[in-house]
Scaffold this active site. Sequence first.
Site, PDB file in Angstrom:
ATOM      1  N   CYS A  83       0.833  -1.207   0.000  1.00 41.33           N
ATOM      2  CA  CYS A  83       0.000   0.000   0.000  1.00 41.33           C
ATOM      3  C   CYS A  83       0.876   1.269   0.000  1.00 41.33           C
ATOM      4  O   CYS A  83       1.546   1.532  -0.981  1.00 41.33           O
ATOM      5  CB  CYS A  83      -0.987  -0.051   1.171  1.00 41.33           C
ATOM      6  SG  CYS A  83      -2.346   1.109   0.966  1.00 41.33           S
ATOM      7  N   HIS A 170      -3.656  -5.506   0.482  1.00 39.82           N
ATOM      8  CA  HIS A 170      -3.122  -5.962   1.773  1.00 39.82           C
ATOM      9  C   HIS A 170      -3.103  -7.488   1.888  1.00 39.82           C
ATOM     10  O   HIS A 170      -4.146  -8.100   2.145  1.00 39.82           O
ATOM     11  CB  HIS A 170      -3.968  -5.383   2.912  1.00 39.82           C
ATOM     12  CG  HIS A 170      -3.762  -3.923   3.088  1.00 39.82           C
ATOM     13  ND1 HIS A 170      -2.766  -3.402   3.875  1.00 39.82           N
ATOM     14  CD2 HIS A 170      -4.398  -2.861   2.536  1.00 39.82           C
ATOM     15  CE1 HIS A 170      -2.807  -2.087   3.816  1.00 39.82           C
ATOM     16  NE2 HIS A 170      -3.791  -1.729   3.003  1.00 39.82           N
ATOM     17  N   GLU A 172      -1.873  -9.206   4.257  1.00 41.13           N
ATOM     18  CA  GLU A 172      -1.837  -9.649   5.656  1.00 41.13           C
ATOM     19  C   GLU A 172      -3.219  -9.887   6.260  1.00 41.13           C
ATOM     20  O   GLU A 172      -3.334 -10.524   7.300  1.00 41.13           O
ATOM     21  CB  GLU A 172      -1.061  -8.624   6.508  1.00 41.13           C
ATOM     22  CG  GLU A 172      -1.701  -7.248   6.672  1.00 41.13           C
ATOM     23  CD  GLU A 172      -1.437  -6.284   5.521  1.00 41.13           C
ATOM     24  OE1 GLU A 172      -1.076  -6.761   4.423  1.00 41.13           O
ATOM     25  OE2 GLU A 172      -1.622  -5.069   5.692  1.00 41.13           O
TER      26      GLU A 172
END
Length: 512
Positions: A83, A170, A172
């Site tokens: 990001c 993202h 994660e």
Amino acid sequence: MKDNEKILILDFYGQYNQLIARRVRECGVYSEIVSFDISIDKIKEIAPKGLIFTGSPSSVNQKNAPTIDKKILELGIPILGICYGVQLISKILGGNVDSAEKREYGVTSVNIDNTSPLFAGFENTNECLMTHTDFVKVMPEGFKKIAYTADCPVAGIANENKKIYGIQFHPEVNHTKNGTKIIHNFVYNVCGCKGDWNMSSFVEDSVKALKSKIGDKKALCALSGGVDSSVAAVLLNKAIGKNLTCIFVDHGLLRKNEGDEVEKIFREQYDINLVRVNAKDRFLAKLKDVTDPETKRKIIGEEFIRVFEEEAKKIGKVEFLVQGTIYPDVIESGAGKGQTIKSHHNVGGLPDYVDFEEIVEPLRDLFKDEVRKTGLELGIPENLVYRQPFPGPGLAIRVIGDITDEKLNILKEADFIFREEIAKSGLDKSLNQYFAVLTNLKSVGVMGDERTYDYTLALRAVETSDFMTATWAKIPYDILEKVSVRIVNEVKGINRIVYDITSKPPATIEWE
Ligand code: XMP
């Protein structure tokens, strides 16, 4: 950790930073979060196998936006920007980052180039969480596009020679499908890690390190019966045996049988040097007629320290004081924000008069799930390792109003039945916290032919991942019914049971 392969996560204050660190570790590689302004020399000294740049609430085009020295990109260490991270890499290397008119937020189908080592094993598209306003409009020279979406023309970039990668989404978070696999690909395919981080090697390395640090000097540990202090104590015991003394202050506000269970495990299973202080009377005397929740907390915190100090004085000088600090405490104390790391105290502050020279924090690099795994590795029983959170002031904040021995006993029995039935139903695996509260309200009931005037008990159960927000649990009626019938029949002093159906916010999890 000293000799482990490491991935350094440069923190730009993004909201998912802890998650990134956890995902890397789940892949079997040790990771640490550091502030974005870490010096190049420090990075060289740590010699990580890879760097990850996190997201950020800032925009790279903003004045004073957090940034890094360009030379970090020239160290030859593999990099993954996530990001804000990819935008920063692009901007520093001469690309162009622009702001979209509208923020993109949500799970989006991303087209990916699965010939890139970052996406090895993926299909051509993947569902990913996008949350951004800025985007890479022009890639820096030497980079190729490895991902895009309908609205974001560049959602992933790579310079495979320099091993620098960046993605707009993202990996994660759970919303991104197979996100951990992207992180796995980065640490193994790009950084060349072998995966040397696991809890059994952690135990082995820590025991070795603690042995050489403490030698035959003495250490003191405050044991609460909670997961962190228990794991810390057992680890220390493995390293230094009888040179460790644990003080277990039993304030009488623990759940039914809990004090005895803690004592049994530590004495019988581990033969730990344990001092149990049964201080219930002392705590109840201090709490007599106290009804204000904050005052209860303060009294208990202070008394806990006084009792601990008195016992420690009897032991005399020790070189080390053991604390059960864990990694989220360290991060929340400011490690990721570029401030000095402060010691985090679990039990309401450090005792003033304990004669010690140094604090040891054997778990300060571990996340909670890693602490639990370490506990299992050390042979601590599962029911202790997976124990639900229990507040330091204990049942004192679950007896509403003033606290008496009688009320405490009523609550202990009722809470025990509730927990027993939840465990029998298997709901203990999905509920994050569940307990009983003795309200200060009495009401009229009827038992047999007799009128009763007894306490109302409240049951509380919540689902949550961070305990900052929580949803009340929809426990099936038949289970609630069984609990209610059993408690009213088996516990004298209760004639009415209610179930708490408020979430947090607006309520808190505890009642006080
Ligand atoms: P609340 O009631 O604030 O609780 O929604 C959030 C979580 O924190 C625990 N809790 C405490 N833990 N000392 C602690 O160690 C305290 O004084 C305390 N008060 C609340 C609570 O059990 C829940 O898990």
